[in-house]
Design an enzyme around this catalytic site. Structure first.
Site, PDB file in Angstrom:
ATOM      1  N   TYR A 132       0.842  -1.205   0.000  1.00  0.00           N
ATOM      2  CA  TYR A 132       0.000   0.000   0.000  1.00  0.00           C
ATOM      3  C   TYR A 132       0.876   1.255   0.000  1.00  0.00           C
ATOM      4  CZ  TYR A 132      -3.227   3.529   1.898  1.00  0.00           C
ATOM      5  OH  TYR A 132      -3.970   4.674   2.129  1.00  0.00           O
TER       6      TYR A 132
HETATM    7  P1  NAP Z   1     -12.987   4.684   1.479  1.00  0.00           P
HETATM    8  O1  NAP Z   1     -13.834   5.223   2.568  1.00  0.00           O
HETATM    9  O2  NAP Z   1     -12.741   3.224   1.387  1.00  0.00           O
HETATM   10  O3  NAP Z   1     -13.572   5.198   0.078  1.00  0.00           O
HETATM   11  C1  NAP Z   1     -12.911   4.833  -1.097  1.00  0.00           C
HETATM   12  C2  NAP Z   1     -13.555   5.504  -2.289  1.00  0.00           C
HETATM   13  O4  NAP Z   1     -12.778   5.135  -3.438  1.00  0.00           O
HETATM   14  C3  NAP Z   1     -14.973   5.059  -2.534  1.00  0.00           C
HETATM   15  O5  NAP Z   1     -15.735   6.179  -2.951  1.00  0.00           O
HETATM   16  C4  NAP Z   1     -14.832   4.047  -3.677  1.00  0.00           C
HETATM   17  O6  NAP Z   1     -15.956   4.057  -4.556  1.00  0.00           O
HETATM   18  C5  NAP Z   1     -13.650   4.619  -4.427  1.00  0.00           C
HETATM   19  N1  NAP Z   1     -12.986   3.628  -5.258  1.00  0.00           N
HETATM   20  C6  NAP Z   1     -12.412   2.445  -4.887  1.00  0.00           C
HETATM   21  N2  NAP Z   1     -11.931   1.814  -5.955  1.00  0.00           N
HETATM   22  C7  NAP Z   1     -12.188   2.610  -7.027  1.00  0.00           C
HETATM   23  C8  NAP Z   1     -11.929   2.511  -8.416  1.00  0.00           C
HETATM   24  N3  NAP Z   1     -11.314   1.436  -8.940  1.00  0.00           N
HETATM   25  N4  NAP Z   1     -12.344   3.505  -9.233  1.00  0.00           N
HETATM   26  C9  NAP Z   1     -12.985   4.583  -8.734  1.00  0.00           C
HETATM   27  N5  NAP Z   1     -13.262   4.737  -7.424  1.00  0.00           N
HETATM   28  C10 NAP Z   1     -12.865   3.761  -6.589  1.00  0.00           C
HETATM   29  O7  NAP Z   1     -11.519   5.350   1.517  1.00  0.00           O
HETATM   30  P2  NAP Z   1     -11.023   6.742   2.172  1.00  0.00           P
HETATM   31  O8  NAP Z   1     -10.542   6.472   3.534  1.00  0.00           O
HETATM   32  O9  NAP Z   1     -12.026   7.792   1.929  1.00  0.00           O
HETATM   33  O10 NAP Z   1      -9.709   6.993   1.292  1.00  0.00           O
HETATM   34  C11 NAP Z   1      -9.620   7.981   0.304  1.00  0.00           C
HETATM   35  C12 NAP Z   1      -8.159   8.169  -0.076  1.00  0.00           C
HETATM   36  O11 NAP Z   1      -7.401   8.584   1.066  1.00  0.00           O
HETATM   37  C13 NAP Z   1      -7.488   6.872  -0.572  1.00  0.00           C
HETATM   38  O12 NAP Z   1      -6.621   7.177  -1.631  1.00  0.00           O
HETATM   39  C14 NAP Z   1      -6.695   6.415   0.640  1.00  0.00           C
HETATM   40  O13 NAP Z   1      -5.600   5.616   0.297  1.00  0.00           O
HETATM   41  C15 NAP Z   1      -6.271   7.736   1.236  1.00  0.00           C
HETATM   42  N6  NAP Z   1      -5.946   7.666   2.660  1.00  0.00           N
HETATM   43  C16 NAP Z   1      -6.885   7.331   3.589  1.00  0.00           C
HETATM   44  C17 NAP Z   1      -6.544   7.273   4.932  1.00  0.00           C
HETATM   45  C18 NAP Z   1      -7.533   6.875   6.006  1.00  0.00           C
HETATM   46  O14 NAP Z   1      -7.110   6.698   7.164  1.00  0.00           O
HETATM   47  N7  NAP Z   1      -8.809   6.769   5.718  1.00  0.00           N
HETATM   48  C19 NAP Z   1      -5.228   7.562   5.331  1.00  0.00           C
HETATM   49  C20 NAP Z   1      -4.298   7.897   4.343  1.00  0.00           C
HETATM   50  C21 NAP Z   1      -4.663   7.960   3.019  1.00  0.00           C
HETATM   51  P3  NAP Z   1     -17.075   2.856  -4.563  1.00  0.00           P
HETATM   52  O15 NAP Z   1     -17.716   2.868  -3.218  1.00  0.00           O
HETATM   53  O16 NAP Z   1     -17.991   3.284  -5.645  1.00  0.00           O
HETATM   54  O17 NAP Z   1     -16.330   1.598  -4.833  1.00  0.00           O
END
Ligand code: NAP
Length: 246
Positions: free
Chosen positions: A154
């Site tokens: 990741y």
């Molecule tokens: P999340 O709650 O799991 O939401 C992920 C989103 O990405 C959903 O809207 C999902 O859409 C979409 N997605 C997944 N696969 C996709 C694809 N192939 N094409 C288009 N959309 C896709 O994740 P999050 O925590 O909001 O994370 C958002 C970003 O922040 C990510 O890049 C993650 O790595 C980064 N991040 C998060 C954290 C954390 O602690 N949460 C920390 C560091 C970085 P569907 O529902 O339609 O599948």
């Protein structure tokens, strides 16, 4: 609701979590928002209705970011609806954790496909199609700096996103397009919370001196700054939005 800016923003992965908060915030800032999603159509449509109820402008657009053709069509639909694209927020991502020695091919391939190829697909399209003066935000993670066990693949995909950010910011010379990355720390979404015990969540929440998890709105505020008028001099940088964890 601020005055309309006329700027058009694509937010990938905006159906849930951080992306949904970014879409709400950018619409409240007066931008027109393309709410991209992969599978969660109902959540994306609900979000567009919420934005419209607040007098914002938004449409949904399904596209799997790992599919280059689908990403080209995502830009096509934004251009057809609103005449062009000014802002790309590359938020879509997945996280699968395991020690490197126990990581199978599917864990590796899926994260490379969505986090790295997905970021590349949208950046390539944006490099050819964003209007001059545009803004690009990629998504990394503070784990690139922390180097926690189990996050190997990741974090590697996100380190790659940081490298693409720095290089693309130079390649946009002459077009007044900035390219930055945001590297959140633990943020309260399904991606972080799912599969973790309450004790582990509490321990990780207290890794920063503010002693809480980030909220999707905390991260959306950082995006709002970087894509808004006050963020214009920040270019080629990685902003670790994590309460001071690292
Ligand atoms: P999340 O709650 O799991 O939401 C992920 C989103 O990405 C959903 O809207 C999902 O859409 C979409 N997605 C997944 N696969 C996709 C694809 N192939 N094409 C288009 N959309 C896709 O994740 P999050 O925590 O909001 O994370 C958002 C970003 O922040 C990510 O890049 C993650 O790595 C980064 N991040 C998060 C954290 C954390 O602690 N949460 C920390 C560091 C970085 P569907 O529902 O339609 O599948």
């Amino acid at each position: 609701m601020n005055q309309q800016t006329g700027k058009v923003a694509i937010v990938t992965g905006a159906s849930r979590g951080i992306g949904a908060a970014i879409a709400r915030r950018l619409a409240a800032d007066g931008h027109i928002v393309i709410v991209n999603y992969a599978g969660s159509a109902a959540a994306a449509e609900d979000l567009v209705r919420t934005i419209e109820a607040g007098s914002g402008r938004a449409i949904t657009a399904q596209a799997d970011v790992s599919d280059a053709g689908a990403v080209a069509r995502l830009f096509d639909s934004a251009e057809a609806a609103f005449g062009g694209v000014d802002i790309l927020v590359n938020n879509a991502g997945i996280m699968k954790l395991a020690p490197i020695a126990e990581s199978d091919d599917a864990l590796f391939d899926s994260q490379i496909a969505i986090n790295l190829r997905g970021t590349f697909n949208t950046l390539r399209e944006a490099g050819n199609r964003l209007r001059d003066g545009g803004r690009i935000i990629n998504f990394s993670t503070s784990v690139v700096g922390l180097r926690l066990k189990n996050y190997g693949v990741y974090a590697a995909t996100k380190a790659a996103a940081e490298t693409l950010t720095a290089i693309m910011s130079k390649e946009m010379r002459g077009r007044s397009i900035t390219v930055n990355a945001i590297a959140p720390g633990p943020t309260a979404t399904a991606l972080f919370l799912d599969g973790k015990s309450p004790e582990l969540i509490d321990r990780m929440a207290k890794m920063n001196p503010l002693e809480r998890l980030g909220t999707p709105e905390d991260i959306a505020a950082a995006v709002s700054f970087l894509v808004g008028p006050d963020g214009g001099w920040i270019n080629g940088q990685v902003l670790r939005a994590n309460g001071g964890m690292i």
